[in-house]
Design a protein around this motif. Structure first.
Motif, PDB file in Angstrom:
ATOM      1  N   GLY A   1     -34.531 -70.435 -79.798  1.00  0.00           N
ATOM      2  CA  GLY A   1     -33.452 -69.709 -79.152  1.00  0.00           C
ATOM      3  C   GLY A   1     -33.850 -68.834 -77.980  1.00  0.00           C
ATOM      4  O   GLY A   1     -32.988 -68.263 -77.322  1.00  0.00           O
ATOM      5  N   GLY A   2     -35.132 -68.691 -77.722  1.00  0.00           N
ATOM      6  CA  GLY A   2     -35.535 -67.866 -76.591  1.00  0.00           C
ATOM      7  C   GLY A   2     -35.208 -68.529 -75.271  1.00  0.00           C
ATOM      8  O   GLY A   2     -34.836 -69.699 -75.222  1.00  0.00           O
ATOM      9  N   GLY A   3     -35.339 -67.773 -74.197  1.00  0.00           N
ATOM     10  CA  GLY A   3     -35.072 -68.328 -72.882  1.00  0.00           C
ATOM     11  C   GLY A   3     -34.719 -67.249 -71.888  1.00  0.00           C
ATOM     12  O   GLY A   3     -34.917 -66.053 -72.135  1.00  0.00           O
ATOM     13  N   LEU A   4     -34.184 -67.686 -70.764  1.00  0.00           N
ATOM     14  CA  LEU A   4     -33.795 -66.787 -69.684  1.00  0.00           C
ATOM     15  C   LEU A   4     -32.308 -66.485 -69.784  1.00  0.00           C
ATOM     16  O   LEU A   4     -31.488 -67.399 -69.927  1.00  0.00           O
ATOM     17  CB  LEU A   4     -34.107 -67.438 -68.338  1.00  0.00           C
ATOM     18  CG  LEU A   4     -33.700 -66.682 -67.079  1.00  0.00           C
ATOM     19  CD1 LEU A   4     -34.473 -65.372 -66.967  1.00  0.00           C
ATOM     20  CD2 LEU A   4     -33.929 -67.550 -65.846  1.00  0.00           C
ATOM     21  N   VAL A   5     -31.960 -65.225 -69.720  1.00  0.00           N
ATOM     22  CA  VAL A   5     -30.567 -64.814 -69.810  1.00  0.00           C
ATOM     23  C   VAL A   5     -30.317 -63.686 -68.821  1.00  0.00           C
ATOM     24  O   VAL A   5     -31.216 -62.886 -68.537  1.00  0.00           O
ATOM     25  CB  VAL A   5     -30.216 -64.386 -71.255  1.00  0.00           C
ATOM     26  CG1 VAL A   5     -31.048 -63.197 -71.693  1.00  0.00           C
ATOM     27  CG2 VAL A   5     -28.741 -64.108 -71.411  1.00  0.00           C
ATOM     28  N   GLN A   6     -29.110 -63.626 -68.298  1.00  0.00           N
ATOM     29  CA  GLN A   6     -28.767 -62.564 -67.364  1.00  0.00           C
ATOM     30  C   GLN A   6     -28.501 -61.255 -68.096  1.00  0.00           C
ATOM     31  O   GLN A   6     -28.033 -61.267 -69.254  1.00  0.00           O
ATOM     32  CB  GLN A   6     -27.542 -62.956 -66.546  1.00  0.00           C
ATOM     33  CG  GLN A   6     -27.808 -63.999 -65.485  1.00  0.00           C
ATOM     34  CD  GLN A   6     -26.638 -64.174 -64.531  1.00  0.00           C
ATOM     35  OE1 GLN A   6     -25.486 -63.930 -64.903  1.00  0.00           O
ATOM     36  NE2 GLN A   6     -26.921 -64.592 -63.316  1.00  0.00           N
ATOM     37  N   ALA A   7     -28.775 -60.176 -67.438  1.00  0.00           N
ATOM     38  CA  ALA A   7     -28.505 -58.865 -68.023  1.00  0.00           C
ATOM     39  C   ALA A   7     -27.033 -58.769 -68.412  1.00  0.00           C
ATOM     40  O   ALA A   7     -26.155 -59.210 -67.673  1.00  0.00           O
ATOM     41  CB  ALA A   7     -28.870 -57.770 -67.036  1.00  0.00           C
ATOM     42  N   GLY A   8     -26.804 -58.192 -69.583  1.00  0.00           N
ATOM     43  CA  GLY A   8     -25.455 -58.068 -70.104  1.00  0.00           C
ATOM     44  C   GLY A   8     -25.023 -59.228 -70.968  1.00  0.00           C
ATOM     45  O   GLY A   8     -24.010 -59.139 -71.675  1.00  0.00           O
TER      46      GLY A   8
END
Length: 121
Positions: free
Chosen positions: A8-15
């Motif tokens: 489930g990890g990865g890159l996500v935008q703030a918020g």
């Protein structure tokens, strides 16, 4: 032997939200508690959230009201639902569990290999 596997990890935008599941497998008699820790290079690994087999939870002050940990005793899984992510939440997240492999053996501590969460601001 016991294995913990995170995903489930990865890159996500703030918020934004992100969910981290973790599954325990192998020689499991019972699980006393499962938890998520995180580590940032140069800092100590810190407890993020922990849930016992009875459903009691503990959260780090920095994630209270943003993260929710939930465990499934029947499936030997735990998940961390993260919301309102901030750049400072960027870290490698590790699944942790206190597991008894036998009724005759006390609980032992196990770790997953970790999954990287990167929050872009």
């Amino acid at each position: 032997q016991v294995q913990l596997v995170e995903s489930g990890g990865g890159l996500v935008q703030a918020g934004g939200p992100l969910r981290l599941p973790c599954a325990a497998s192998g020689s499991i008699f019972s699980i006393n508690a499962m938890a998520w820790y995180r580590h940032v290079p140069g800092k100590q690994r810190e407890l993020v959230a922990r849930v016992t087999s009875g459903g009691s939870t503990v959260y780090a002050d920095s994630v209270k009201d943003r993260y929710t940990i939930s465990g499934d005793n029947a499936k030997n899984t735990v998940s961390l639902q993260m919301s309102g992510l901030k750049a400072e939440d960027t870290a490698v997240y590790y699944c942790n569990a206190d597991i008894r492999s036998s009724i005759y053996i006390a609980g032992m501590n196990y770790w997953g290999k970790g999954t990287l969460v990167t929050v872009s601001s």
